[in-house]
Design a protein around this motif. Structure first.
Motif, PDB file in Angstrom:
ATOM      1  N   ARG A  17       1.604 -45.757  11.876  1.00 46.14           N
ATOM      2  CA  ARG A  17       1.945 -44.339  11.855  1.00 46.14           C
ATOM      3  C   ARG A  17       1.485 -43.677  10.552  1.00 46.14           C
ATOM      4  O   ARG A  17       1.759 -44.177   9.450  1.00 46.14           O
ATOM      5  N   ASN A  73      17.269 -46.179   5.259  1.00 48.34           N
ATOM      6  CA  ASN A  73      16.260 -45.146   5.475  1.00 48.34           C
ATOM      7  C   ASN A  73      16.484 -44.647   6.900  1.00 48.34           C
ATOM      8  O   ASN A  73      16.002 -45.253   7.857  1.00 48.34           O
ATOM      9  N   ALA A  75      15.226 -42.329   8.391  1.00 51.23           N
ATOM     10  CA  ALA A  75      14.005 -41.702   8.932  1.00 51.23           C
ATOM     11  C   ALA A  75      14.325 -40.287   9.437  1.00 51.23           C
ATOM     12  O   ALA A  75      15.031 -39.546   8.744  1.00 51.23           O
ATOM     13  N   HIS A  99      13.598 -43.141   1.048  1.00 53.85           N
ATOM     14  CA  HIS A  99      12.485 -42.606   1.836  1.00 53.85           C
ATOM     15  C   HIS A  99      11.186 -43.077   1.216  1.00 53.85           C
ATOM     16  O   HIS A  99      11.023 -43.009  -0.011  1.00 53.85           O
ATOM     17  N   ILE A 100      10.287 -43.531   2.075  1.00 50.24           N
ATOM     18  CA  ILE A 100       8.995 -44.029   1.596  1.00 50.24           C
ATOM     19  C   ILE A 100       8.194 -42.873   1.005  1.00 50.24           C
ATOM     20  O   ILE A 100       7.595 -42.988  -0.061  1.00 50.24           O
ATOM     21  N   VAL A 103      10.027 -36.750   0.363  1.00 49.95           N
ATOM     22  CA  VAL A 103      10.465 -35.735   1.330  1.00 49.95           C
ATOM     23  C   VAL A 103      10.606 -34.343   0.694  1.00 49.95           C
ATOM     24  O   VAL A 103      10.493 -33.337   1.389  1.00 49.95           O
ATOM     25  N   ARG A 106       7.421 -32.217   1.262  1.00 46.45           N
ATOM     26  CA  ARG A 106       6.878 -32.092   2.617  1.00 46.45           C
ATOM     27  C   ARG A 106       7.471 -30.848   3.305  1.00 46.45           C
ATOM     28  O   ARG A 106       7.849 -29.900   2.631  1.00 46.45           O
ATOM     29  N   ARG A 110      12.499 -31.435   6.056  1.00 48.05           N
ATOM     30  CA  ARG A 110      12.689 -32.773   5.477  1.00 48.05           C
ATOM     31  C   ARG A 110      13.451 -32.729   4.153  1.00 48.05           C
ATOM     32  O   ARG A 110      13.806 -33.756   3.587  1.00 48.05           O
TER      33      ARG A 110
HETATM   34  C1  DQA Z   1      10.997 -40.969   6.035  1.00 46.17           C
HETATM   35  C2  DQA Z   1      10.848 -39.452   5.911  1.00 46.17           C
HETATM   36  C3  DQA Z   1      11.390 -38.754   7.149  1.00 46.17           C
HETATM   37  O1  DQA Z   1      11.269 -37.359   7.013  1.00 46.17           O
HETATM   38  C4  DQA Z   1      10.612 -39.196   8.377  1.00 46.17           C
HETATM   39  O2  DQA Z   1      11.168 -38.609   9.537  1.00 46.17           O
HETATM   40  C5  DQA Z   1      10.526 -40.668   8.502  1.00 46.17           C
HETATM   41  C6  DQA Z   1      10.337 -41.486   7.300  1.00 46.17           C
HETATM   42  C7  DQA Z   1      10.361 -41.700   4.851  1.00 46.17           C
HETATM   43  O3  DQA Z   1      10.634 -42.897   4.718  1.00 46.17           O
HETATM   44  O4  DQA Z   1       9.571 -41.119   4.097  1.00 46.17           O
HETATM   45  O5  DQA Z   1      10.494 -41.193   9.614  1.00 46.17           O
HETATM   46  O6  DQA Z   1      12.370 -41.277   6.048  1.00 46.17           O
END
Ligand code: DQA
Length: 148
Positions: A17, A73, A75, A99-100, A103, A106, A110
């Motif tokens: 992804r 996380n 997500a 969060h990877i 956020v 972005r 988020r």
């Molecule tokens: C996420 C950031 C979220 O906004 C996104 O929906 C994810 C991954 C991250 O790890 O950066 O699925 O949590």
């Protein structure tokens, strides 16, 4: 010391992804790094990933009495889920939100995190390292608690 490492929807697709945002490494690569860090820190970890909000709530509830800390996380559920917030508050296990991606840089939606207020810290934008940092932080936090 036992930590639950909880990952929400689509994180099973890491590597596939949006590699420009989440990198080329897979969920298994993440799991391997977390296990290696757990061994280094001398903590036990269980990794869980689900695409379903209710399953994540179940995992948080089941953590009560078994785990000392949670790295989560959530997500996409970060930005929508009062249920995850309530579950984290209910069990009151020290938790760190990870969060990877960064956020805060972005889309506006988020920037909202429902779980943040139930967590002792949020780490965003540090890639997979964020999970390792969260584990170190939890260990330090829990060691301090034991001294009190
Ligand atoms: C996420 C950031 C979220 O906004 C996104 O929906 C994810 C991954 C991250 O790890 O950066 O699925 O949590």
């Amino acid at each position: 010391m036992k930590f639950l490492i909880l990952n929400g929807p689509n994180l099973n697709l890491l590597g596939l992804r949006e590699p420009d945002i989440y990198g080329c490494q897979t969920y298994q690569d993440l799991a391997d790094r977390i296990q290696a860090e757990a061994a280094r820190l001398g903590v036990e970890v269980t990794l869980r990933q689900s695409n379903h909000e209710g399953a994540l709530v179940d995992d948080i509830q089941a953590a009560y009495g078994t785990y000392d800390g949670i790295v989560i996380n959530p997500a996409a559920y970060t930005h929508t889920s009062v249920a995850l917030l309530d579950a984290l508050k209910a069990v009151a296990i020290p938790a760190v939100e990870v969060h990877i991606s960064d956020v805060s840089q972005r889309e506006d939606f988020r920037k909202i995190s429902y779980v943040r207020s139930a967590c002792i810290a949020t780490i965003a934008g540090h890639g997979f390292d964020g999970y390792l940092e969260a584990m170190g932080l939890l260990k330090e936090h829990l060691s301090h608690c034991k001294e009190d």
